[in-house]
Structures are given as structure tokens and as C-alpha cells.
Design a protein around this motif. Structure first.
Motif, PDB file in Angstrom:
ATOM      1  N   UNK A   1       0.786  -1.233   0.000  1.00  0.00           N
ATOM      2  CA  UNK A   1       0.000   0.000   0.000  1.00  0.00           C
ATOM      3  C   UNK A   1       0.810   1.270   0.000  1.00  0.00           C
ATOM      4  N   UNK A   2       2.078   1.195  -0.429  1.00  0.00           N
ATOM      5  CA  UNK A   2       2.934   2.371  -0.401  1.00  0.00           C
ATOM      6  C   UNK A   2       3.209   2.869  -1.819  1.00  0.00           C
ATOM      7  N   UNK A   3       2.605   3.967  -2.235  1.00  0.00           N
ATOM      8  CA  UNK A   3       2.916   4.527  -3.561  1.00  0.00           C
ATOM      9  C   UNK A   3       4.350   5.024  -3.600  1.00  0.00           C
ATOM     10  N   UNK A   4       4.979   4.881  -4.767  1.00  0.00           N
ATOM     11  CA  UNK A   4       6.391   5.214  -4.934  1.00  0.00           C
ATOM     12  C   UNK A   4       6.560   6.268  -6.012  1.00  0.00           C
ATOM     13  N   UNK A   5       7.730   6.896  -6.022  1.00  0.00           N
ATOM     14  CA  UNK A   5       8.105   7.744  -7.143  1.00  0.00           C
ATOM     15  C   UNK A   5       9.592   7.559  -7.407  1.00  0.00           C
ATOM     16  N   UNK A   6       9.993   7.821  -8.635  1.00  0.00           N
ATOM     17  CA  UNK A   6      11.390   7.672  -9.046  1.00  0.00           C
ATOM     18  C   UNK A   6      11.978   9.042  -9.324  1.00  0.00           C
ATOM     19  N   UNK A   7      13.082   9.370  -8.655  1.00  0.00           N
ATOM     20  CA  UNK A   7      13.738  10.651  -8.849  1.00  0.00           C
ATOM     21  C   UNK A   7      14.512  10.701 -10.153  1.00  0.00           C
ATOM     22  N   UNK A   8      15.060  11.856 -10.467  1.00  0.00           N
ATOM     23  CA  UNK A   8      15.787  12.047 -11.725  1.00  0.00           C
ATOM     24  C   UNK A   8      17.023  11.160 -11.816  1.00  0.00           C
ATOM     25  N   UNK A   9      17.579  10.765 -10.672  1.00  0.00           N
ATOM     26  CA  UNK A   9      18.763   9.901 -10.659  1.00  0.00           C
ATOM     27  C   UNK A   9      18.411   8.419 -10.764  1.00  0.00           C
ATOM     28  N   UNK A  10      17.106   8.105 -10.778  1.00  0.00           N
ATOM     29  CA  UNK A  10      16.686   6.710 -10.817  1.00  0.00           C
ATOM     30  C   UNK A  10      16.416   6.124  -9.448  1.00  0.00           C
ATOM     31  N   UNK A  11      16.691   6.877  -8.399  1.00  0.00           N
ATOM     32  CA  UNK A  11      16.431   6.370  -7.052  1.00  0.00           C
ATOM     33  C   UNK A  11      14.926   6.347  -6.767  1.00  0.00           C
ATOM     34  N   UNK A  12      14.491   5.277  -6.112  1.00  0.00           N
ATOM     35  CA  UNK A  12      13.065   5.068  -5.862  1.00  0.00           C
ATOM     36  C   UNK A  12      12.766   5.312  -4.385  1.00  0.00           C
ATOM     37  N   UNK A  13      11.725   6.101  -4.117  1.00  0.00           N
ATOM     38  CA  UNK A  13      11.335   6.472  -2.759  1.00  0.00           C
ATOM     39  C   UNK A  13       9.828   6.274  -2.576  1.00  0.00           C
ATOM     40  N   UNK A  14       9.399   6.005  -1.336  1.00  0.00           N
ATOM     41  CA  UNK A  14       7.959   6.094  -1.062  1.00  0.00           C
ATOM     42  C   UNK A  14       7.513   7.553  -1.169  1.00  0.00           C
ATOM     43  N   UNK A  15       6.305   7.753  -1.648  1.00  0.00           N
ATOM     44  CA  UNK A  15       5.767   9.111  -1.717  1.00  0.00           C
ATOM     45  C   UNK A  15       5.756   9.746  -0.326  1.00  0.00           C
ATOM     46  N   UNK A  16       5.552   8.941   0.706  1.00  0.00           N
ATOM     47  CA  UNK A  16       5.544   9.449   2.077  1.00  0.00           C
ATOM     48  C   UNK A  16       6.913   9.952   2.521  1.00  0.00           C
ATOM     49  N   UNK A  17       7.977   9.553   1.811  1.00  0.00           N
ATOM     50  CA  UNK A  17       9.348   9.966   2.109  1.00  0.00           C
ATOM     51  C   UNK A  17       9.786   9.604   3.524  1.00  0.00           C
ATOM     52  N   UNK A  18       9.267   8.506   4.046  1.00  0.00           N
ATOM     53  CA  UNK A  18       9.718   8.004   5.328  1.00  0.00           C
ATOM     54  C   UNK A  18       9.428   6.511   5.407  1.00  0.00           C
ATOM     55  N   UNK A  19      10.029   5.860   6.396  1.00  0.00           N
ATOM     56  CA  UNK A  19       9.952   4.406   6.489  1.00  0.00           C
ATOM     57  C   UNK A  19       8.782   3.911   7.330  1.00  0.00           C
ATOM     58  N   UNK A  20       8.285   4.728   8.243  1.00  0.00           N
ATOM     59  CA  UNK A  20       7.321   4.220   9.223  1.00  0.00           C
ATOM     60  C   UNK A  20       6.023   3.697   8.615  1.00  0.00           C
ATOM     61  N   UNK A  21       5.409   4.356   7.598  1.00  0.00           N
ATOM     62  CA  UNK A  21       4.175   3.775   7.049  1.00  0.00           C
ATOM     63  C   UNK A  21       4.406   2.403   6.416  1.00  0.00           C
ATOM     64  N   UNK A  22       5.515   2.256   5.701  1.00  0.00           N
ATOM     65  CA  UNK A  22       5.838   0.967   5.093  1.00  0.00           C
ATOM     66  C   UNK A  22       6.070  -0.084   6.163  1.00  0.00           C
ATOM     67  N   UNK A  23       6.803   0.259   7.205  1.00  0.00           N
ATOM     68  CA  UNK A  23       7.081  -0.705   8.267  1.00  0.00           C
ATOM     69  C   UNK A  23       5.799  -1.123   8.980  1.00  0.00           C
TER      70      UNK A  23
END
Length: 410
Positions: free
Chosen positions: A92-114
Motif C-alpha cells: 500500500x505504499x505509492x512510490x516515485x522515481x527521482x531524476x537519478x533513478x532512485x526510488x522512494x515512497x511518496x511518504x518519504x519516510x519508512x514508518x508507514x511501510x514498516x
């Protein structure tokens, strides 16, 4: 003596991944974690955005692991960058890919995923036991110090996911290494990886502490990395420096290219231009657009500055850094060393200890930051968990989308 079907020691990403695979195969799983809560290093990584993986072809991903690329190949082929993204989205964690190819959760933190991950594991029947610190073996049993006193467990299978030897306050202290070595498991000595550099700065550098150095290229032992570094009170750190840790660890010299977008000939030509009444510092600033941070570094490491244009250009393009080596290992983002590949079978089982598997950063591999560390921890945890459960090791289209309902027990 308690006898769980499956025991995972270590509640970081590799351990939680292994627990999910074991539980998904129908095993009753206990996860023992020494700290009061799980995944502390994972949560710390989330403070800077939680770089989950890097969206790039598998071949390029594998190249980041250097000498460990071949032993890691089957695990990353089965669960590489694409599968990591599907797994996170399946939680349930939407993601986005930065210009460098690095992938992050849209939330930009680990706690919701955990939280979502732990909820899935709870639904699978995984039992978490925190403040359970492994203390080695007591005969054939695994002994733990717990809040209720010593406890012995004799599981059917065990997955060790104990981390490396950095950030001990978050749980990775490397205390397990001598216990495994005493039982015949080959262990490569730990060494810092993705580590900062110690520099004894002069007083004039203090105003620049905390400031980034960019644009910049760094070179050690012929390897050149384009990136940025940050000046800290204790030295240099940052993503441009970390990939060079293996070379610096081996004693290679470090040089900085302060104008990486200009050829040496262009730099020399600009410096040979008329200076008028400008000071040399002002001439450097105007001719090369050096900001105060890069100009300070040039003065720190190259004084007295050469007056001849070509010699000065050579310093600007290859500034030698006087340093005192890497910062202490416990400060490093990760570590090299750990369980040697020769001591592991194809399923990450310990050859010297049948029924015991290992995963994550406790294996002898290293990789730069940029999503590679977490990707390999997830991939090896999944691989070891599947092997311990007797499940097929190849990838499948439903990676990361497993039902919370237990499957047939192995």
C-alpha cells in the motif's frame, strides 16, 4: 526448552523478509530482536527519504556490488529493483522515481511501510519478541538474554539476520562473528563501507562546516565519481565520497576535481587571462566561478597556491586531500566483511551448521548507497527464508504480493 518451527534472529529488513517467507509457507515463526523495537536502522534510513532501490537494468544494478555481484546474482535476479517496487506497492505504499533513478515512497519516510509490513507479518502469525538478545549456543540450543531471564530455543530451522558491525546503537554490533567462527563458519573481518573521511581541518574551514561541495568529482586509485560531498567538523562525507570507500580503505590517495565540467586546458587558459588588480582568490572566483566552499578547500590543501596558470589549473583539477583515513567503523553507513561466501550453500545455508541460514548485511558484500544496500538485504532475506522453508528459490510474478494466509507447510 521452546521448540519453534522457525526462528529468525534479527528484526531488520532481511530478517523480516525471511520471516514472511517462512510464515507464508505455513511455518510457525518467532522473530527475536535484541532492541526494544524492530527495524531501527531501516527507520533511521527513512529520515533521509528511504531510498528503497534504484530503477535501472539488472546488469547495472549487479555491477554496483563489485566482487559480490556473482554470488548475489541469483537473489537479485529473483528479487531485484522491479520486484522491490512491486513489493512496496503491494504493502500500500505509492512510490516515485527521482531524476537519478532512485526510488522512494511518496511518504518519504519508512514508518508507514514498516507498519504495513508488520501488520502483514502479524496476520501471518509471526511472533515478535523484542529485547531478546542472542548470546550464542548452549549445547545444541540457542540461548537468549530476555527481560524474563535466560531462555533457550531449539528451532527446526534458523535464519540469522544480525546485520554488520556499524551503528551498534541500532542493533548491528557484529558480536555474532566469533560465535560463528568458533563453529567453523568462515568469517571475513569487518571493515567500514560507505564511510566518511577524517580530516584535521585548519581553523579557517570552520565557517564551512555543514556545507555541500558541488559541482565536484572525486578520484581514488583511478576510479572517478561525480557527486557531492559535505564538509563536516570531523572531515568529508556524502554520496560522492562513499563509493570510493574500498579504494580509500586500501590506502589510495584522494583527489578532488573542483571544476568537473571544465577541461584542464580550459581551466589553464582562463587562469592565464588578465588578472588586473584582483587578488588571486578573486581571480579564481571570477575565472572559474569557484564558490567560497570550493575556494576554501583549494586554499586548505594547496597553499601556497601556484602562480603559474598550468600548475594552478592542475591543482584545481586534481586537488590532493590530506586526511587521516576513514572514520571509525561504527560511524559507517554499512560494513564490508562478514560470513564468507565459501561458507554458504546455494540457499544461503551455513555449510558448517545444517539448518541455519544467513542473510542481509552479515554476509560478506558491500555496495554504495543509492538503494543497493536495502535491495540486497531484502533479496537475501527472501532467498534465505525461502530456502529455509523448502520453497523454490526462483522469482515469481507475485513477488511481494503474497497472501497473508499461511500456505501449505513445508
Amino acid at each position: 526448552m521452546e521448540q519453534p518451527e522457525a526462528l529468525v534472529i534479527g528484526g531488520g529488513p532481511a530478517g523480516l523478509m525471511a520471516a514472511g517467507e517462512l510464515a507464508g509457507a505455513g511455518a510457525r515463526v518467532v522473530v527475536a530482536e535484541a532492541k526494544p523495537s524492530v527495524a531501527r536502522k531501516f527507520l533511521m534510513a527513512g529520515k533521509s527519504g528511504l531510498n528503497l532501490t534504484k530503477a535501472e537494468p539488472l546488469a547495472r544494478c549487479l555491477a554496483a556490488y563489485g566482487e559480490a555481484a556473482e554470488p548475489l546474482r541469483p537473489m537479485l535476479t529473483a528479487f531485484g529493483p522491479e520486484e522491490v517496487q512491486r513489493w512496496a506497492e503491494g504493502l500500500g505504499q505509492p512510490l516515485f522515481t527521482g531524476s537519478s533513478g532512485r526510488v522512494f515512497p511518496v511518504a518519504m519516510k519508512a514508518s508507514p511501510l514498516l507498519r504495513a509490513w508488520l501488520a502483514r507479518l502479524e496476520g501471518q502469525g509471526v511472533r515478535l519478541r523484542t529485547r531478546w538478545r542472542w548470546q550464542g549456543w548452549a549445547g545444541a540450543a540457542l540461548r537468549f538474554a530476555t527481560p524474563e531471564g535466560p531462555r533457550d530455543l531449539a528451532p527446526g530451522v534458523t535464519v540469522l539476520a544480525l546485520g554488520g558491525a556499524s551503528w551498534a546503537r541500532l542493533g548491528s554490533d557484529g558480536a555474532w562473528a566469533p560465535w560463528l567462527a568458533a563453529r567453523g563458519v568462515p568469517v571475513t573481518p569487518f571493515a567500514p563501507s560507505n564511510a566518511a573521511l577524517s580530516v584535521d581541518w585548519s581553523a579557517h574551514m570552520a565557517p564551512h562546516f555543514g556545507r555541500p561541495v558541488k559541482p565536484l568529482a572525486l578520484t581514488a586509485a583511478g576510479r572517478r565519481v561525480r557527486g557531492e560531498a559535505v564538509i563536516s567538523a570531523r572531515g568529508l562525507e556524502g554520496g560522492g565520497l562513499y563509493p570510493l570507500t574500498p579504494e580509500l580503505r586500501a590506502g589510495a590517495a584522494l583527489t578532488l576535481d573542483l571544476v568537473p565540467d571544465l577541461a584542464a586546458e580550459t581551466v589553464a587558459a582562463r587562469l592565464a587571462g588578465p588578472r588586473g588588480k584582483r587578488s588571486l582568490s578573486n581571480h579564481l572566483r571570477r575565472a572559474l566561478r569557484l564558490d567560497p566552499v570550493r575556494l576554501a578547500l583549494l586554499n586548505e590543501f594547496a597553499r601556497p597556491l601556484p602562480r603559474e596558470a598550468e600548475a594552478l589549473a592542475a591543482r584545481v583539477k586534481a586537488l590532493p586531500v590530506r586526511h587521516a583515513g576513514l572514520r571509525p567503523m561504527d560511524e559507517a553507513i554499512s560494513t564490508a566483511g562478514g560470513v564468507a561466501w565459501a561458507g554458504l550453500d546455494a540457499g544461503l545455508g551455513l555449510r558448517a551448521l545444517p539448518g541455519v541460514f544467513a542473510a542481509g548485511e552479515m554476509l560478506d558484500w558491500e555496495a554504495p548507497t543509492g538503494g543497493y544496500l536495502l535491495t540486497a538485504c531484502l533479496a537475501t532475506g527472501r532467498w534465505a527464508g525461502r530456502a529455509a522453508a523448502g520453497r523454490p528459490l526462483a522469482g515469481d510474478a507475485a513477488a511481494g504480493q503474497e497472501s497473508a494466509e499461511p500456505k501449505e507447510r513445508p
